[in-house]
Design an enzyme around this catalytic site. Structure first.
Site, short mmCIF file in Angstrom:
data_model
loop_
_atom_site.label_atom_id
_atom_site.label_comp_id
_atom_site.label_asym_id
_atom_site.label_seq_id
_atom_site.Cartn_x
_atom_site.Cartn_y
_atom_site.Cartn_z
CB ALA A 65 -0.93 -0.16 1.33
N GLY A 109 0.65 -5.12 1.01
CA GLY A 109 -0.63 -5.31 0.04
C GLY A 109 -0.50 -5.96 -1.31
CD GLU A 112 -1.99 -7.90 3.16
OE1 GLU A 112 -1.76 -6.68 2.93
OE2 GLU A 112 -2.92 -8.27 4.06
#
Ligand code: HXC
Length: 258
Positions: A65, A109, A112
């Site tokens: 992120a 992220g 993920e």
């Protein structure tokens, strides 16, 4: 649709979505996550698409992120805004297969996001990690739940608590990725995997994706029952007739997604 942080190309039934923020190693900001969710939704709804290929650059699939966008946020901002919650739900709702082609950094992220995909092909230069702990936070797009399901508790704890990176080789040994290929061949190999999936019956591919994902959400008995009903229902399709006729006639099947 013109996007600013991704590119999308549809060719031979494969929609290739490329994360495209090179100056930030494809860090996931609100604009990129919104565009990604939208492009995936469009691919899912496009009859010409039978498989999605999600990729980044040679240097990074995604380095996590966007720290610049997050740094000044407070609890109320991320709680009320539900940072990327809607986008993750949108990605999870995609019913067509998604192949991730991972080169370079695949962190936080980004890791993920790769775990939200169905098949992960990694270049041998890929580096996986959940380094959120080094920023004073933890994973927030499902990494504390999906990583242990993929690699087991001991390795997941190691990754989340130390923030260290895994090589592609270690990631393959730990079952985080489907296959590792030489980095120089990644684009071709991943495209070939997506192409092979796109050659199959989309109905069967969607059923397979739904059934495998159910394994992570339910009991064994319920999952097996769910599989049996999907298996039986595929006998109502033209693709089942075509696939079996083609086998018996020793020719390639022509699936029509009916
Ligand atoms: C914003 C990032 C970024 C990120 C890299 N950049 N990662 N910007 N957010 N996550 C930017 C850098 O600031 C820099 O821009 C440019 O990309 C190149 O990065 P460098 O650091 O100069 O490259 P390098 O030295 O090769 O190091 C690569 C790296 C490092 C090891 C990947 O960039 C890094 O550690 N990045 C952060 C990884 C991380 O902690 N990710 C987890 C984020 S939290 P400038 O303009 O400065 O040159 C997360 C939570 C998810 O993902 C949950 C959300 C709900």
């Amino acid at each position: 649709m013109a996007y600013k942080t991704i590119t999308v190309e549809v060719e031979d039934h494969v929609a290739t979505i490329r994360l495209d923020r090179p100056d930030a190693l494809n860090a996931l900001n609100a604009a990129l996550m919104g565009e990604l969710a939208q492009a995936l939704g469009e691919a899912d709804a496009n009859d010409k698409v039978r498989c999605v290929l999600l990729t980044g650059s040679e240097k990074a699939f995604a380095a996590g992120a966007d720290v610049k966008e997050m740094a000044e946020k407070g609890f109320a901002d991320v709680f009320k805004g539900d940072m990327f919650g809607a986008e993750v739900r949108a990605i999870l709702a995609i019913r067509k297969p998604i192949v991730a082609a991972v080169s370079g950094y695949c962190l936080g992220g980004g890791c993920e996001l790769a775990m939200l995909c169905d098949v992960v092909i990694a270049g041998d230069d890929a580096k996986f990690g959940q380094p959120e702990i080094t920023l004073g936070i933890i994973a927030g797009l499902g990494g504390t739940q999906r990583l242990p399901r993929a690699v087991g508790k001991a390795k997941a704890m190691d990754m989340h608590l130390t923030g260290r990176f895994m090589t592609a080789e270690e990631a393959e040994r730990a079952n985080l990725v489907s296959r590792v290929v030489p980095a120089k061949d990644l684009a071709r190999e991943a495209r070939a995997v997506a192409g092979k999936i796109a050659d199959r019956s989309l109905l069967a591919a969607m059923a397979a994706k739904e059934a495998v994902n159910r394994a992570f959400e339910t009991t064994l008995a319920e999952g097996v029952l769910f599989e049996r009903r999907l298996f039986q229902s595929l006998f109502a399709t033209e693709d089942q007739k075509e696939g079996m006729a083609a086998f018996l006639e020793k020719r390639e099947p022509q699936f029509r997604d009916r």
